[in-house]
Design a protein around this motif. Structure first.
Motif, short mmCIF file in Angstrom:
data_model
loop_
_atom_site.label_atom_id
_atom_site.label_comp_id
_atom_site.label_asym_id
_atom_site.label_seq_id
_atom_site.Cartn_x
_atom_site.Cartn_y
_atom_site.Cartn_z
N THR A 330 3.00 21.30 -0.44
CA THR A 330 2.46 20.50 -1.32
C THR A 330 0.91 19.94 -1.76
OG1 THR A 330 4.76 19.13 -0.22
CG2 THR A 330 3.23 17.59 -1.64
N LEU A 331 1.08 20.28 -3.27
CA LEU A 331 -0.05 19.31 -4.18
C LEU A 331 -0.66 18.16 -3.37
CD1 LEU A 331 -0.22 22.64 -4.23
CD2 LEU A 331 -1.22 21.81 -6.41
N THR A 332 -0.85 17.15 -2.96
CA THR A 332 -1.40 16.64 -3.33
C THR A 332 -2.62 15.62 -3.84
OG1 THR A 332 0.06 15.82 -1.33
CG2 THR A 332 -1.35 13.79 -1.33
N PRO A 333 -3.12 14.88 -5.08
CA PRO A 333 -3.56 13.99 -5.63
C PRO A 333 -4.41 13.26 -4.93
CG PRO A 333 -1.99 13.01 -6.90
CD PRO A 333 -1.36 13.98 -5.53
N ILE A 334 -5.96 13.05 -4.41
CA ILE A 334 -6.41 12.21 -3.78
C ILE A 334 -7.10 11.59 -4.55
CG2 ILE A 334 -7.54 11.76 -1.82
CD1 ILE A 334 -5.24 12.99 -1.16
N ALA A 350 -8.01 7.81 -0.93
CA ALA A 350 -6.71 6.92 -0.90
C ALA A 350 -5.81 7.68 -2.07
CB ALA A 350 -6.21 5.61 -2.16
N THR A 351 -4.56 8.30 -1.11
CA THR A 351 -3.51 8.79 -1.54
C THR A 351 -3.16 8.41 -3.26
OG1 THR A 351 -1.81 10.18 -1.36
CG2 THR A 351 -1.94 8.39 -0.92
N LEU A 352 -2.63 9.27 -4.24
CA LEU A 352 -2.21 9.03 -5.33
C LEU A 352 -0.97 9.67 -5.24
CD1 LEU A 352 -5.48 9.88 -7.92
CD2 LEU A 352 -4.83 7.84 -6.32
N HIS A 353 -0.73 10.17 -4.47
CA HIS A 353 0.82 11.11 -3.68
C HIS A 353 1.17 11.98 -4.94
CE1 HIS A 353 1.72 6.76 -1.69
NE2 HIS A 353 1.04 6.04 -2.41
N ASN A 354 1.62 11.78 -5.76
CA ASN A 354 2.04 12.30 -6.92
C ASN A 354 1.65 11.87 -7.89
OD1 ASN A 354 4.59 11.13 -8.00
ND2 ASN A 354 5.38 11.32 -5.47
N SER A 374 -2.44 -0.56 2.82
CA SER A 374 -0.73 -1.31 3.21
C SER A 374 -0.42 -1.46 5.00
CB SER A 374 0.25 0.23 2.16
OG SER A 374 1.32 -0.24 2.69
N GLY A 375 -0.24 -2.23 5.05
CA GLY A 375 0.21 -2.14 6.44
C GLY A 375 -1.38 -1.87 7.75
N ASP A 376 -1.72 -2.88 6.63
CA ASP A 376 -3.37 -2.34 6.81
C ASP A 376 -3.65 -0.71 7.45
OD1 ASP A 376 -3.51 -5.32 6.47
OD2 ASP A 376 -3.41 -5.24 8.83
N ILE A 377 -3.52 -0.01 7.64
CA ILE A 377 -3.97 0.87 7.70
C ILE A 377 -3.79 2.14 6.64
CG2 ILE A 377 -2.53 3.13 9.12
CD1 ILE A 377 -2.78 0.68 10.85
N ILE A 378 -2.64 1.98 5.54
CA ILE A 378 -3.46 3.75 4.49
C ILE A 378 -3.32 2.32 3.31
CG2 ILE A 378 -2.11 5.07 3.11
CD1 ILE A 378 -0.23 4.93 5.14
N PRO A 379 -4.64 2.94 2.55
CA PRO A 379 -5.28 2.23 1.51
C PRO A 379 -4.46 3.28 0.63
CG PRO A 379 -6.98 3.73 2.81
CD PRO A 379 -5.69 4.03 3.16
N GLU A 380 -4.27 2.20 -0.75
CA GLU A 380 -3.29 2.42 -1.44
C GLU A 380 -4.03 1.41 -2.81
OE1 GLU A 380 1.10 1.89 -0.88
OE2 GLU A 380 0.11 -0.93 -0.82
N VAL A 381 -3.35 2.76 -4.09
CA VAL A 381 -3.60 1.73 -5.69
C VAL A 381 -2.86 1.08 -6.19
CG1 VAL A 381 -4.01 2.26 -7.95
CG2 VAL A 381 -5.06 3.48 -6.31
N VAL A 382 -2.53 -0.19 -6.26
CA VAL A 382 -1.55 -1.19 -6.65
C VAL A 382 -1.85 -1.16 -8.23
CG1 VAL A 382 -1.58 -3.67 -6.27
CG2 VAL A 382 -2.39 -3.10 -4.90
N GLU A 383 -2.98 -1.08 -8.83
CA GLU A 383 -2.24 -1.00 -10.60
C GLU A 383 -3.95 -0.66 -10.81
OE1 GLU A 383 -2.04 -5.24 -11.61
OE2 GLU A 383 -3.30 -5.90 -10.55
N VAL A 384 -3.84 -0.53 -12.10
CA VAL A 384 -5.28 -0.60 -12.86
C VAL A 384 -5.98 -1.68 -13.19
CG1 VAL A 384 -6.43 0.80 -14.69
CG2 VAL A 384 -4.63 1.71 -13.16
#
Length: 658
Positions: A330-334, A350-354, A374-384
């Motif tokens: 799987t190709l995952t954008p970071i 942080a992962t940008l998922h897909n 997310s859950g104090d573990i995994i960095p994630e983008v909330v919004e632009v």
């Protein structure tokens, strides 16, 4: 007998002592090798004297399979949930309500572990039962699985007549990361967070699986006790600690609410640096008599509150996007960001998922975005929050960044994949699958050994396994000459495997072991698969167009032809070896469910195929018979609903003896 009994008791005493030092106090006094040697000595003695085996022996931590459905457990003292508060003002309101009923309360403040709440029961100092919280009144008996957690003592330091304690089973961050890595290697859906992982691990039917997950526990409440009369929460925590239980860390007692709020802030600042996940801090009235007077509502105790920390969010700039190729292709954008501090750690990736996620957020390089953990573990983008001037949305590549092969996206899926069997980024996953039990079944060649072989430059692809030299393997850590010789013998043995095992080992998308077996039986030779058309494959009973397309696409790759040529040169069997005793079951489809009296499902399935029948994993109108054993579940119910004949092992064997 007396000398054996004395030696067994001494070994148990030493092992329990060192187990506590390692798992509870985190201060080991001996090396793992010495501990393992003592455990092996105890196992040997108990095997020689089975009448001396006791339930609290260190050898009894990992049992066999648990019940298919966990037995219900009624909690005499309800395992109540806590009322959540989200601000200092709400906590001050809680304090005001408490002071309306009791005078001068003292509060115990402790971290709120994010895990699964359980109960442990001890009789005369021995662990007799462990259960989940469930709905607070009725939980599930998971004793066999809880016994695998090393920090749970099977025997207390002194034999209280009865003790029931409540705690939180959790998965440490490092155990969670290792588990997710293994799941990705095995192409399993990874758990989203440590809490879900802990819950899923504790409810395994096989306690050996639970034991492999690295779970831990903190105890924080005495539910019931006989033989002791603690008068407050802090005193009860010290009693549990004295009894050898692993209690909640760094709890403190305060009389002033200002100090309570300061302690909550202090715990919150530690969140990112702790080896376990917390989602808040718990504030409890210390005095048990005051708790009794305060009582409970229909939902919560009035003497406690859980302060929940909000997820920390910060703005930063998306500087670039890298595309990683995972072990499953799987190709995952970071996303690469300007570094920011979140939950105590610096975040710059942080992962940008897909592709869909990028389009949904309209992400562009140079944009200002809101990040959180997310859950104090995994960095994630909330919004632009702001688009950069003249920036264009990021586009996923059309070729694999690792090997240059064309990538594809199947209809209905979000993932873009590389299907090249020789893609460097997928090497470890391919090798783990190739050597796995259902594939080539190379004994002793697990992920850890494969990683070492790769790290030492000895293996890059499956054919390299068959070119290994004993003297090179012996140099690897923890191998040695004997282990190297055993491994090479196990690899050599697989050259004679049936063709279906090799087909499955190739890791063709959508093709499991049963589908691989159907291919081998239909085409008989590996060479024939290179010439097979989609129409020919789709005609096989049990195949569909998607599976047929996947097979044809895989064997059309030049990399596949190169791989098979190398394996053939290494001496691997390329023909179907299955021998059909007769065709008396031809055209009949069997579904196996439950535990048979004398046969395993694998043995029964092999017998069906040897007599021309087919084994399916699901019940449908096309099913001829359901072969059912003890504890048969939903498949049996579905068969009865569809009025499909259900037979037992005796009737099945009678069919074959006619």
């Amino acid at each position: 007998m007396n000398s054996a009994k004395e030696r067994i008791e001494e070994l148990r005493r030493q092992l329990n002592y060192h187990n506590h030092k390692y798992y509870v106090e985190d201060h080991p006094e001996i090396e793992d090798y010495e501990y393992d040697r003592m455990l092996r000595d105890l196992e040997t003695l108990e095997a020689e004297h089975p009448e001396l085996v006791t339930p609290d022996s260190p050898t009894q931590r990992v049992g066999g399979a648990a019940d298919a459905l966990f037995s219900p457990v009624t909690h005499p003292v309800p395992m109540e949930s806590l009322q959540d508060v989200f601000s200092g003002d709400e906590l001050l309101d809680f304090d005001r309500r408490v002071r309306e009923t009791v005078e001068s309360p003292r509060y115990v403040v402790e971290p709120k572990i994010d895990g699964l709440s359980v109960s442990l029961e001890y009789e005369n100092g021995v662990l007799v039962r462990g259960s989940t919280r469930g709905d607070g009144v009725t939980g599930e008996d998971v004793t066999a699985n809880l016994r695998t957690i090393r920090s749970i003592p099977l025997r207390l330091t002194r034999p209280l007549a009865f003790l029931e304690v409540r705690g939180e089973v959790y998965m440490p961050r490092d155990s969670f990361e290792k588990l997710v890595e293994r799941q990705e290697i095995n192409e399993e859906k990874p758990f989203k967070n440590p809490r879900n992982a802990a819950a899923g691990s504790l409810r395994q039917k096989d306690s050996a699986v639970t034991a492999s997950r690295g779970l831990d526990i903190f105890l924080f409440n005495i539910q019931r006790v006989e033989g002791e009369t603690p008068t407050g929460h802090a005193q009860s925590l010290e009693l549990m600690k004295e009894l050898g239980l692993k209690i909640i860390p760094f709890y403190r007692v305060f009389s002033d609410m200002g100090d309570v709020l300061a302690e909550i802030d202090r715990i919150g600042a530690l969140r990112g640096s702790l080896p376990f996940e917390i989602d808040g801090a718990v504030v409890k009235v210390d005095d048990f008599e005051q708790r009794r007077r305060l009582g409970s509502t229909s939902k919560f105790p009035k003497w406690a509150a859980a302060f929940k920390y909000p997820p920390e969010e910060k703005e930063t700039v998306l500087l670039d996007v890298e595309v990683n190729v995972g072990r499953t292709g799987t190709l995952t954008p970071i996303g690469i960001f300007e570094p920011v501090t979140l939950a105590g750690t610096t975040v710059s990736r942080a992962t940008l998922h897909n592709e869909d996620f990028i389009e949904e957020k309209q992400l562009r390089i140079g944009d200002t975005v809101m990040l959180r953990k997310s859950g104090d573990i995994i960095p994630e983008v909330v919004e632009v929050t702001r688009h950069a001037n003249d920036a264009k949305p990021f586009q996923m590549p059309k070729e694999c960044p690792s090997c240059g092969a064309p990538v594809f996206r199947e209809e209905g899926e979000a993932a873009i994949r590389c299907d090249n069997p020789e893609c460097p980024a997928q090497r470890l996953r391919h090798l783990v699958h190739f050597a796995s039990r259902d594939a080539m079944d190379i004994d002793g060649l697990g992920p850890a050994v494969l990683e070492q072989l790769m790290a030492n430059g000895l293996v890059k692809s499956p054919p390299d396994l068959y070119r290994l030299k004993a003297e090179d393997v012996a140099q690897i850590e923890r191998m040695g000459e004997k282990s190297a010789a055993n491994l090479l013998a196990a690899i050599e043995k697989t050259k004679q495997n049936d063709l279906y095992r090799l087909i499955f080992a190739l890791g063709i998308r959508h093709i499991g072991q049963k589908a691989a077996k159907l291919l081998a039986q239909h085409f008989k030779r590996m060479d024939a698969l290179f010439d097979a058309t989609e129409e020919e494959i789709a005609e096989i009973d049990g195949y569909g167009s998607v599976m047929a397309q996947s097979v044809v696409a895989f064997f059309a790759l030049p990399q596949t032809k190169h791989l098979i040529a190398e394996l053939k040169e290494c001496g691997l069997n390329m023909e179907d070896l299955s021998v059909m005793a007769d065709t008396r079951l031809e055209g009949q489809t069997f579904v196996l469910t439950g535990t048979l009296p004398t046969l395993t499902r694998a043995q029964a399935g092999k017998m069906i195929e040897e007599h021309g029948g087919r084994v399916s994993g699901s019940v449908s109108k096309r099913t001829t018979y359901v072969l059912a054993g003890e504890d048969a579940g939903s498949k049996l119910a579905k068969a009865q609903k569809l009025e499909i004949p259900v037979i037992d092992e005796g009737q099945f064997l009678e069919m074959l003896s006619r």
